[in-house]
Design a protein around this motif. Sequence first.
Motif, PDB file in Angstrom:
ATOM      1  N   UNK A 177       0.746  -1.228   0.082  1.00 31.86           N
ATOM      2  CA  UNK A 177       0.065   0.027   0.100  1.00 31.86           C
ATOM      3  C   UNK A 177       0.888   1.194  -0.133  1.00 31.86           C
ATOM      4  N   UNK A 178       2.090   1.396   0.662  1.00 33.79           N
ATOM      5  CA  UNK A 178       2.895   2.288   0.557  1.00 33.79           C
ATOM      6  C   UNK A 178       3.502   2.538  -0.865  1.00 33.79           C
ATOM      7  N   UNK A 179       3.741   1.736  -1.534  1.00 30.93           N
ATOM      8  CA  UNK A 179       4.612   1.699  -2.782  1.00 30.93           C
ATOM      9  C   UNK A 179       3.654   1.589  -4.256  1.00 30.93           C
ATOM     10  N   UNK A 180       2.544   0.761  -3.811  1.00 33.81           N
ATOM     11  CA  UNK A 180       1.781   0.489  -5.254  1.00 33.81           C
ATOM     12  C   UNK A 180       0.653   0.996  -5.219  1.00 33.81           C
ATOM     13  N   UNK A 181       0.127   1.702  -6.267  1.00 34.53           N
ATOM     14  CA  UNK A 181      -0.931   2.728  -6.316  1.00 34.53           C
ATOM     15  C   UNK A 181      -1.950   2.254  -7.483  1.00 34.53           C
ATOM     16  N   UNK A 182      -3.073   1.926  -7.453  1.00 31.00           N
ATOM     17  CA  UNK A 182      -4.029   1.633  -8.469  1.00 31.00           C
ATOM     18  C   UNK A 182      -4.489   2.958  -9.002  1.00 31.00           C
ATOM     19  N   UNK A 183      -4.387   3.166 -10.487  1.00 31.96           N
ATOM     20  CA  UNK A 183      -4.928   4.427 -10.977  1.00 31.96           C
ATOM     21  C   UNK A 183      -6.269   4.198 -11.693  1.00 31.96           C
ATOM     22  N   UNK A 184      -6.219   5.154 -12.562  1.00 35.88           N
ATOM     23  CA  UNK A 184      -7.685   5.203 -13.555  1.00 35.88           C
ATOM     24  C   UNK A 184      -7.341   3.817 -14.632  1.00 35.88           C
TER      25      UNK A 184
END
Length: 385
Positions: A177-184
């Motif tokens: 959660x601190x490094x990988x972020x889902x986008x659009x």
Amino acid sequence: MIVAAALFTSCYNDFDTVEPEKIWKDSDFKDCELISINDLKKEFFMDKFGGLSNTGSNGSWSDTKSYQIDRDVYIKGKVISNDREGNIFKSLFLQDESGAIEIRLTNGNFLRYHMGIYNETRTEIPSQWVYVKLKGLYIGNYRMMLSIGNGPSESYNTVGEHKFYANSNIEQAAQIKAHVFPGEPATLVVGKDIKVITPENYLEALKCPEDFGRLIRFERIKCHYAGVKNQDGVEKAPLKNGQYDQIYPSWIYTDIRPIVNKAWYRMAYSHHSVNLFGSVCFTYNENAQYTSDKGVYMVRTSGYSRFSDKPVVKDGRVGNITGIYGIYSKRSDFTGGSYDFATYQLSISHFMDLEFEADDFLTDAEVEAMTPADSYVTPNVNELD
């Protein structure tokens, strides 16, 4: 009682209402510097270690290299892998306009980072943007394929050989959660995001190492049996990797000595509680003698994949394949021949990524008739497990 009931209902409703996951955007990363994937590979690995060859052998720390990223940089890429069918394992592959790279994570990535399947016209694939903050993570080399993960690790294989790994998986939820972020949502467009390789352009269109990790569409490519009998009883010469004969289609087990390699006419070996990788050769270059020659690619399938038991394509049949393009080699100069030890591999997310006609595949009856008796493994033979 009325007050208690109201409190209970309130608590239940709060628990039952799940807050939707945040969709991350470029504006959320103003505190970081965006870097392209190929610039990431070049700056933090290639320039530091002089390239890929002899830096990912995993035989010692001297030939297994990694670097901990020490700047506030991030990448933004489209998802090009799907682990739902089990052939992609604990990995998320991301691609931008410059290139692609593996992010080493945990199971079930398809639940959070989405990649769909081709539309009816085979022109695009649904995908999703994903951002990765890189500071503190490690870029490392395994057999000339770069990936992002946690720190280096080491272990012993089943024959007691000490193995060294340039990085490891990011598996704890808090760290992910601190490094990988889902986008659009995004779209992978054939001819733009997905490079198309054909018999006419394969010599110059596919670049090494720039295209390693990318999702590539190979059109009008031919299945090639080597060192095993085909559906007509014909046995062509094996391919060579250095001085060693390589046979296809086959299963292989590398954690015993000598290594065992047997003819196998299904996508992978998954019988008697034994699960082994399988390989099928496809080529634009039927005159190739070595696995490292241009135009020769192996579709490699995990014994744990959902389609491991599917029969392989018949020798000589022509179709299309969409897969993640990679290499497996301790060293290579990308020139082919007897002193180049590369095997170029294609990893598919779905069985339907093999676009062949139904009668291009062997039948179960043909598989049973063609498979040699000594190709079957039982759990007590050579301790294959």
